[in-house]
Write a protein that holds these residues in place. Structure first.
Motif, PDB file in Angstrom:
ATOM      1  N   SER A 186      65.510  60.767  40.750  1.00  0.00           N
ATOM      2  CA  SER A 186      64.705  61.012  41.949  1.00  0.00           C
ATOM      3  C   SER A 186      63.263  61.354  41.603  1.00  0.00           C
ATOM      4  O   SER A 186      62.336  60.936  42.301  1.00  0.00           O
ATOM      5  N   LYS A 187      63.066  62.113  40.535  1.00  0.00           N
ATOM      6  CA  LYS A 187      61.699  62.428  40.112  1.00  0.00           C
ATOM      7  C   LYS A 187      60.968  61.159  39.698  1.00  0.00           C
ATOM      8  O   LYS A 187      59.782  61.000  40.011  1.00  0.00           O
ATOM      9  N   ASN A 188      61.651  60.247  39.038  1.00  0.00           N
ATOM     10  CA  ASN A 188      61.029  58.975  38.672  1.00  0.00           C
ATOM     11  C   ASN A 188      60.569  58.219  39.916  1.00  0.00           C
ATOM     12  O   ASN A 188      59.467  57.678  39.953  1.00  0.00           O
ATOM     13  N   THR A 189      61.412  58.199  40.942  1.00  0.00           N
ATOM     14  CA  THR A 189      61.070  57.549  42.212  1.00  0.00           C
ATOM     15  C   THR A 189      59.871  58.244  42.860  1.00  0.00           C
ATOM     16  O   THR A 189      58.920  57.603  43.305  1.00  0.00           O
ATOM     17  N   TYR A 190      59.919  59.553  42.892  1.00  0.00           N
ATOM     18  CA  TYR A 190      58.867  60.356  43.518  1.00  0.00           C
ATOM     19  C   TYR A 190      57.528  60.187  42.797  1.00  0.00           C
ATOM     20  O   TYR A 190      56.493  59.958  43.426  1.00  0.00           O
ATOM     21  N   PHE A 191      57.542  60.276  41.459  1.00  0.00           N
ATOM     22  CA  PHE A 191      56.306  60.180  40.680  1.00  0.00           C
ATOM     23  C   PHE A 191      55.736  58.764  40.660  1.00  0.00           C
ATOM     24  O   PHE A 191      54.528  58.583  40.523  1.00  0.00           O
ATOM     25  N   ALA A 192      56.598  57.754  40.804  1.00  0.00           N
ATOM     26  CA  ALA A 192      56.094  56.382  40.871  1.00  0.00           C
ATOM     27  C   ALA A 192      55.201  56.218  42.104  1.00  0.00           C
ATOM     28  O   ALA A 192      54.195  55.504  42.060  1.00  0.00           O
ATOM     29  N   LYS A 193      55.538  56.889  43.173  1.00  0.00           N
ATOM     30  CA  LYS A 193      54.745  56.814  44.399  1.00  0.00           C
ATOM     31  C   LYS A 193      53.613  57.842  44.402  1.00  0.00           C
ATOM     32  O   LYS A 193      52.551  57.585  44.959  1.00  0.00           O
ATOM     33  N   ASN A 194      53.850  58.996  43.804  1.00  0.00           N
ATOM     34  CA  ASN A 194      52.894  60.115  43.833  1.00  0.00           C
ATOM     35  C   ASN A 194      52.591  60.579  42.409  1.00  0.00           C
ATOM     36  O   ASN A 194      52.986  61.671  42.019  1.00  0.00           O
ATOM     37  N   PRO A 195      51.894  59.773  41.612  1.00  0.00           N
ATOM     38  CA  PRO A 195      51.685  60.136  40.212  1.00  0.00           C
ATOM     39  C   PRO A 195      50.936  61.453  40.011  1.00  0.00           C
ATOM     40  O   PRO A 195      51.200  62.166  39.050  1.00  0.00           O
ATOM     41  N   ARG A 196      50.061  61.797  40.927  1.00  0.00           N
ATOM     42  CA  ARG A 196      49.319  63.052  40.749  1.00  0.00           C
ATOM     43  C   ARG A 196      50.201  64.280  40.929  1.00  0.00           C
ATOM     44  O   ARG A 196      49.861  65.368  40.507  1.00  0.00           O
ATOM     45  N   ALA A 197      51.374  64.114  41.545  1.00  0.00           N
ATOM     46  CA  ALA A 197      52.299  65.239  41.732  1.00  0.00           C
ATOM     47  C   ALA A 197      52.939  65.673  40.414  1.00  0.00           C
ATOM     48  O   ALA A 197      53.496  66.767  40.333  1.00  0.00           O
ATOM     49  N   GLN A 198      52.825  64.843  39.384  1.00  0.00           N
ATOM     50  CA  GLN A 198      53.399  65.215  38.084  1.00  0.00           C
ATOM     51  C   GLN A 198      52.760  66.462  37.504  1.00  0.00           C
ATOM     52  O   GLN A 198      53.376  67.137  36.682  1.00  0.00           O
TER      53      GLN A 198
END
Length: 163
Positions: free
Chosen positions: A100-112
């Motif tokens: 899920s983090k991979n999915t989330y960060f693919a869309k929102n890279p700055r959230a990493q």
């Protein structure tokens, strides 16, 4: 309101495409006493229309979710189109968290930048009800799940309503 049967795979793909096009939505939770609270948040989405969100454990939304995992979520309204969404929250852990983090960060890279920060958690919202509305059309196009149920895409047809 006329009721028409349409192919739900087409509807699901339109909703998914709309969710993919946007990055920010508003999540609504309730605190004790049923007082509503809302927050704008970044999100990611899965092919099953689940939403992935991060937050801090000391946030109001997470405190509210601990007491009541039912939430509402709204995306859009630019160009007079919106998706309204209700669902149940579960905290992500283990392999599901990683995926899920991979999915989330693919869309929102700055959230990493928050990933390693103490107190950050990730959760998903599993839909129980969704409605897509496009007020550009005459009559308005409104479709989605007919009623609240856990797996509303499991049947072969769903419905849309016009005013």
């Amino acid at each position: 309101m006329p009721l028409n049967t349409v192919d739900n795979d087409h509807q699901k793909q339109r909703i998914l495409g709309f969710l993919k096009h946007h990055q920010i939505g508003v999540i609504a939770t309730t605190k004790s006493g049923l007082q509503p609270e809302a927050a704008a948040v970044e999100y990611g989405e899965t092919e099953d229309l689940e939403l992935i969100i991060d937050t801090f454990v000391n946030s109001r939304k997470w405190g509210n979710i601990q007491k009541n995992p039912r939430v509402a979520f709204v995306v859009g309204w630019d160009q007079d189109i919106t998706v309204q969404y209700e669902g149940r929250v579960t905290q992500l852990q283990g392999e599901e968290l990683t995926k899920s983090k991979n999915t989330y960060f693919a869309k929102n890279p700055r959230a990493q930048k928050w990933e390693g920060r103490e107190g950050v958690i990730y959760f998903k919202i599993v839909p129980t009800w969704i409605r897509y509305t496009d007020t550009n059309k005459n009559p308005w196009e409104i479709f989605g799940s007919k009623s609240q149920r856990t797996n509303f895409w499991s049947n072969k047809k769903t419905y849309w309503f016009t005013t």
